[in-house]
Each structure stands twice: as C-alpha cells, then as structure tokens.
Design a protein around this motif. Structure first.
Motif, mmCIF file in Angstrom:
data_model
loop_
_atom_site.group_PDB
_atom_site.id
_atom_site.type_symbol
_atom_site.label_atom_id
_atom_site.label_comp_id
_atom_site.label_asym_id
_atom_site.label_seq_id
_atom_site.Cartn_x
_atom_site.Cartn_y
_atom_site.Cartn_z
ATOM 1 N N ALA A 439 0.823 -1.211 0.000
ATOM 2 C CA ALA A 439 0.000 0.000 0.000
ATOM 3 C C ALA A 439 0.858 1.262 0.000
ATOM 4 O O ALA A 439 0.492 2.277 -0.613
ATOM 5 N N ILE A 440 2.019 1.195 0.651
ATOM 6 C CA ILE A 440 2.931 2.359 0.699
ATOM 7 C C ILE A 440 3.413 2.705 -0.704
ATOM 8 O O ILE A 440 3.395 3.870 -1.123
ATOM 9 N N ASP A 441 3.839 1.675 -1.455
ATOM 10 C CA ASP A 441 4.342 1.912 -2.809
ATOM 11 C C ASP A 441 3.228 2.346 -3.754
ATOM 12 O O ASP A 441 3.457 3.162 -4.665
ATOM 13 N N ILE A 442 2.019 1.809 -3.552
ATOM 14 C CA ILE A 442 0.882 2.214 -4.389
ATOM 15 C C ILE A 442 0.576 3.691 -4.170
ATOM 16 O O ILE A 442 0.333 4.437 -5.124
ATOM 17 N N ARG A 443 0.595 4.132 -2.908
ATOM 18 C CA ARG A 443 0.350 5.547 -2.609
ATOM 19 C C ARG A 443 1.380 6.443 -3.296
ATOM 20 O O ARG A 443 1.052 7.513 -3.806
ATOM 21 N N GLU A 444 2.649 6.000 -3.287
ATOM 22 C CA GLU A 444 3.712 6.778 -3.928
ATOM 23 C C GLU A 444 3.481 6.869 -5.435
ATOM 24 O O GLU A 444 3.674 7.926 -6.034
ATOM 25 N N ALA A 445 3.069 5.762 -6.054
ATOM 26 C CA ALA A 445 2.789 5.763 -7.494
ATOM 27 C C ALA A 445 1.636 6.715 -7.804
ATOM 28 O O ALA A 445 1.701 7.505 -8.761
ATOM 29 N N LEU A 446 0.570 6.658 -6.990
ATOM 30 C CA LEU A 446 -0.569 7.562 -7.182
ATOM 31 C C LEU A 446 -0.145 9.023 -7.018
ATOM 32 O O LEU A 446 -0.632 9.903 -7.742
ATOM 33 N N PHE A 447 0.765 9.274 -6.098
ATOM 34 C CA PHE A 447 1.274 10.630 -5.871
ATOM 35 C C PHE A 447 1.948 11.173 -7.130
ATOM 36 O O PHE A 447 1.698 12.303 -7.561
ATOM 37 N N HIS A 448 2.804 10.342 -7.749
ATOM 38 C CA HIS A 448 3.534 10.795 -8.939
ATOM 39 C C HIS A 448 2.610 10.950 -10.149
ATOM 40 O O HIS A 448 2.822 11.831 -10.976
ATOM 41 N N PHE A 449 1.588 10.099 -10.247
ATOM 42 C CA PHE A 449 0.574 10.292 -11.293
ATOM 43 C C PHE A 449 -0.124 11.638 -11.078
ATOM 44 O O PHE A 449 -0.356 12.399 -12.025
ATOM 45 N N GLY A 450 -0.477 11.908 -9.824
ATOM 46 C CA GLY A 450 -1.178 13.155 -9.490
ATOM 47 C C GLY A 450 -0.345 14.389 -9.748
ATOM 48 O O GLY A 450 -0.884 15.459 -10.063
ATOM 49 N N GLU A 451 0.976 14.277 -9.627
ATOM 50 C CA GLU A 451 1.854 15.416 -9.909
ATOM 51 C C GLU A 451 1.714 15.885 -11.357
ATOM 52 O O GLU A 451 1.824 17.071 -11.652
ATOM 53 N N ILE A 452 1.511 14.944 -12.267
ATOM 54 C CA ILE A 452 1.444 15.271 -13.696
ATOM 55 C C ILE A 452 0.189 16.069 -14.017
ATOM 56 O O ILE A 452 0.240 17.116 -14.660
ATOM 57 N N THR A 453 -0.962 15.583 -13.553
ATOM 58 C CA THR A 453 -2.236 16.215 -13.920
ATOM 59 C C THR A 453 -2.666 17.318 -12.958
ATOM 60 O O THR A 453 -3.571 18.088 -13.268
ATOM 61 N N GLY A 454 -2.021 17.391 -11.788
ATOM 62 C CA GLY A 454 -2.321 18.482 -10.878
ATOM 63 C C GLY A 454 -3.185 18.107 -9.702
ATOM 64 O O GLY A 454 -3.568 18.975 -8.914
#
Length: 473
Positions: A439-454
């Motif tokens: 779950a920790i790594d999934i949250r990090e991946a979601l964070f970086h996806f969110g950085e792109i679109t805002g």
C-alpha cells in the motif's frame, strides 16, 4: 484559496499593430469595464448575454480613448472559469497603455505571467498538463511541435494518465480495505487482475518514457553537427541546406573558426544545423579553440554529418582507396556510439558513375547498411535526398499515428518515479509481500501520477510552471 480580484493584461504581443486585445478576468471584470465603456446603442454591459460582442468607446471623464469592441464571457463558460472581458482596441502602444492604466485606476490588478491560465487550472477548466501545453502551443514554431501541443491541450496525455490513476486507485482502495480486516485474513483485491493491471500500467509508462526522446527533439529541434576536415565544403553544405549565404565560403582552409548555427524546418520537423570548424592538427591558437568547440557540438548533436571531399580521396590504380575513410568513420562510431552517423561524399560531380558504384560497395557495412550519400553542395545536387534521409532519422511514427508523446521534462521525471513505484508493487505482489507494505508503494505511485495532472500540487510547483508563461496568458 482561489484568487477573485480582477486582473488585467495585454493579451496580444506588445508593440504597435492593427489591433490589440486587453483581457480582464475576475468577479468585477464586467462591472469594472462597464464604468468606462459607452455602447454606441446605449446598452448596459452588465446586462448582456455571455459570448456577445459590443461596439462602443472607452471614455473617462468625458475623454474618449478609442473606439473598441468588447467581448463578454460569463462564468463558468470562459477560459478562466470567471467573468472575462476582452477589449479589442486599435494597436497603438499609447492607446494600449492608456486603457490599461485607466482599468488599473478603476480597481483592476496587473496580471502576473500565466495568471489567466493559472486561474483556468484552479477553477478546473484545465488540468496541469493541459495548462503546460498552452505554453508549448504558444512557443511551437513548426508543425510537429504544434501537433503535439494541440494533442496535449485537448487532454490526450492527461486522459491516459487519469485513467491509469483511477484504475490503480480502485485497487488501492481494496488493498486499504484489507488492512481494516487484517485479523480476518481476507482478500478484497483479486491478485490476478491486480497483476494484469500492473503489467499494463508498466507497459504504458515505459512507452510514454521512451517517447520523451522523440518528443524532446521535436519540441526543441533535432541538433545536427556538420563535421569533417578543413575545406571539404561544410559551410557550402549549410548554405545549400538553408538556401542562403549563411556561412562564409572560402578556398582557404580553416575559414570557419567558430560554430555557426541555423534552423531549418523540413516537412514540419525542425532541424538545428551546426557548421563546425574543420578538424585537423594545427598550431593556430584561435583555430584550436574552434576545433575544441567542434567536439563539444558533436557531443550535443543527435545526428552527425561527416563530410568528405571526393577529390581528397587517394586513387590507387583504377581503384579508389577508402581504407582511411573507413577507419575515420569507425573511429567516429566508436567515440560516439549513440549518435546517428551519416557519411556524405561531397563534389559528386567530380566522380564517375563507376567510382560512385565502387565507393558505395566499399562503404556498405557487413549487415548491408549503407549510411552514405553522394552530393554536390556547390551545385545543390542530392540536397533533397539528404533532407529526406535526415527525416528518416526521426521516429515520427508515433506522431503520424496520433500517439501520446511526452515533451515535458517535469512529466518525464514523474513518469520515471511512478514506474519505479509500480515495479516495486509488482515485485511485492510476486513475492507475496504484505498488503500494508504494498500500500505504501501504491500511494507513492498515485502521488507521482497526481503530480502530472495536478491532483497533487503546491505553490512552489505552480509558481515555477506559470512563471514561464507570457503575461496575458
């Protein structure tokens, strides 16, 4: 907090022209403009419909500044999502300044670089990657970069990222739910489906990351270094490509002592040609500096054109000896293994058809590849063929197929980080890692996806992005 004060700026380039457009945005944009606008038909600007245009004059204390057209865009149906006014006035710099100063005195605030687009992002009219594409669209100077910017502004890239993020978020919610029932040892997320999703996300991320190599050169132009010994025709070739006398041409070896750069658009693709100093042993200090710069430019180039003067090739009997040429080509390949190399034999008009055939045979590699062209730069023979060959070095298949191409280094960095986290999750799933650690790594991946679109932003990030915009956009 989303700003609401009314901002104003010149939306067209500064300087005199036929017309200029002054843009306002904010809760008081219409009311503020109504105070200085007198309609020729006596209309009250505050009562007009959205997306309407009105003829009148800008007037203050009985003084008429200009006859103008005022366009009204009411929230939320405007670029910024706020009330927007665009005043089309005559393009005199004096008139522009007078109207803007009048609006500032009436309570408007001068817009900062990119503030209109920032408000469009904050009000949900654009996501962050689309907002950045606005700047790319304004800066586009060839068909290819324009096409990529338009695709990203329409949401092609952000939609792809948003869909992947949503699918990952759905599984993340199930994984998080499992943590709430850890004592019951139940699985809400189907591991097989989750693994298939991770494989698909990994594939898409790798494709997007790989596209950056193409996207970056399309956006900034493909750098091409023209190199070779002195007096082989490098400057003549540059002039022939550009169809103008850009570089000084002389029979004296070492005429070009510094690099000369110019840009050429070939079928919508931008190429930056760099004419370099001739490579040779020299005691001339200035020429030595130029030769040093030549090697620096080769490092920066994506394609190297190695130019050879056919008259300088030694003839042994009836055979052209090209052993030294082959050795020189091999040295360049070994020194710059990641560069595309094209050998060009200049002064084709001095070679017989038989000699050209023999040279082509000699310079063909063991695997049948022949990266050699015969031209006459002076007579402009073979220049069109050279241009087509240069286009073949650029992988434009993705562009033709309307695939998503990444051109933004910020997006590229976030994609790399997201891929790293996805690969961690994939490894954890294959290794039977516990849900809480995955779950920790999934949250990090979601964070970086969110950085792109805002979905994930901060003031510093927004400041860095929109500071590069022009004022008025």
């Amino acid at each position: 907090m989303i700003p609401t004060e009314t901002i104003v700026a010149l939306a067209t380039p500064s300087g005199a022209g036929a017309i200029a457009i002054i843009r306002l945005s904010g809760k008081d944009a219409i009311a503020l403009t109504a105070k200085v606008f007198v309609s020729v038909s006596g209309k009250d600007l505050t009562k007009q419909k959205t997306h309407s245009i009105h003829l009148g004059h800008i007037v203050d204390n009985g003084k008429t500044y200009d006859q103008v057209l005022v366009s009204v865009f009411k929230n939320p149906h405007s670029y910024t999502g706020e009330d927007v006014i665009e005043i089309s006035c005559h393009g005199s710099t004096f008139i522009q300044q007078q109207i803007i100063q009048l609006l500032l005195r009436r309570g408007a605030k001068m817009a900062q670089p990119g503030e209109f687009t920032l408000r469009a992002f904050l009000n949900g009219k654009l996501d962050l990657s689309q907002a950045e594409a606005v700047a790319d669209l304004i800066a586009s100077d060839n068909e290819a970069s324009h096409q990529i910017a338009m695709q990203q502004m329409r949401g092609g890239f952000s939609n792809e990222i948003a869909n992947l993020r949503q699918e990952l978020l759905n599984f993340a919610s199930l994984i998080e739910l499992e943590l709430d029932f850890a004592e019951e040892d139940v699985e809400f997320a189907d591991r097989t489906q989750f693994n298939e999703l991770l494989i698909r996300i990994e594939f898409v991320l790798k494709r997007l990351i790989d596209s950056f190599a193409v996207g970056n050169v399309i956006k900034n132009g493909i750098p091409i270094a023209i190199v070779g010994e002195p007096n082989v025709g490098k400057s003549t070739l540059l002039n022939a490509l550009l169809n103008e006398e850009r570089a000084i041409v002389s029979d004296i070896a070492g005429t070009t002592r510094d690099t000369i750069e110019d840009e050429l658009v070939i079928e919508g693709m931008s190429f930056r040609f760099i004419d370099t100093a001739g490579i040779r042993e020299t005691t001339d200090h200035v020429e030595s500096i130029g030769i040093k710069k030549t090697f620096e430019k080769i490092e920066q180039a994506q394609v190297v054109l190695y130019l050879v003067d056919s008259s300088q090739l030694s003839v042994v009997g009836s055979q052209l000896s090209v052993e030294k040429l082959k050795s020189d080509i091999e040295q360049i390949k070994n020194k710059y293994p990641h560069k595309s190399l094209l050998t060009i034999i200049n002064k084709k008009d001095l070679l017989s058809a038989e000699m050209i055939t023999k040279l082509e045979k000699e310079l063909t590699t063991d695997n049948g590849q022949q990266q050699t062209l015969f031209i006459s730069a002076k007579n402009k023979i073979g220049i069109d063929e050279l241009k087509q060959t240069l286009l073949s070095f650029v992988n434009t298949g993705a562009l033709r197929n309307n695939e998503t191409i990444v051109t933004n280094s910020r997006h590229y960095d976030s994609l790399l980080k997201a891929l790293e986290e996805i690969q961690k999750v994939k490894w954890g799933l294959e290794s039977g890692l516990s849900s809480d650690l995955m779950a920790i790594d999934i949250r990090e991946a979601l964070f970086h996806f969110g950085e792109i679109t805002g979905e994930v932003t901060n003031d510093e990030l927004l400041g860095n992005i929109f500071a590069n915009f022009c004022i008025g956009k």
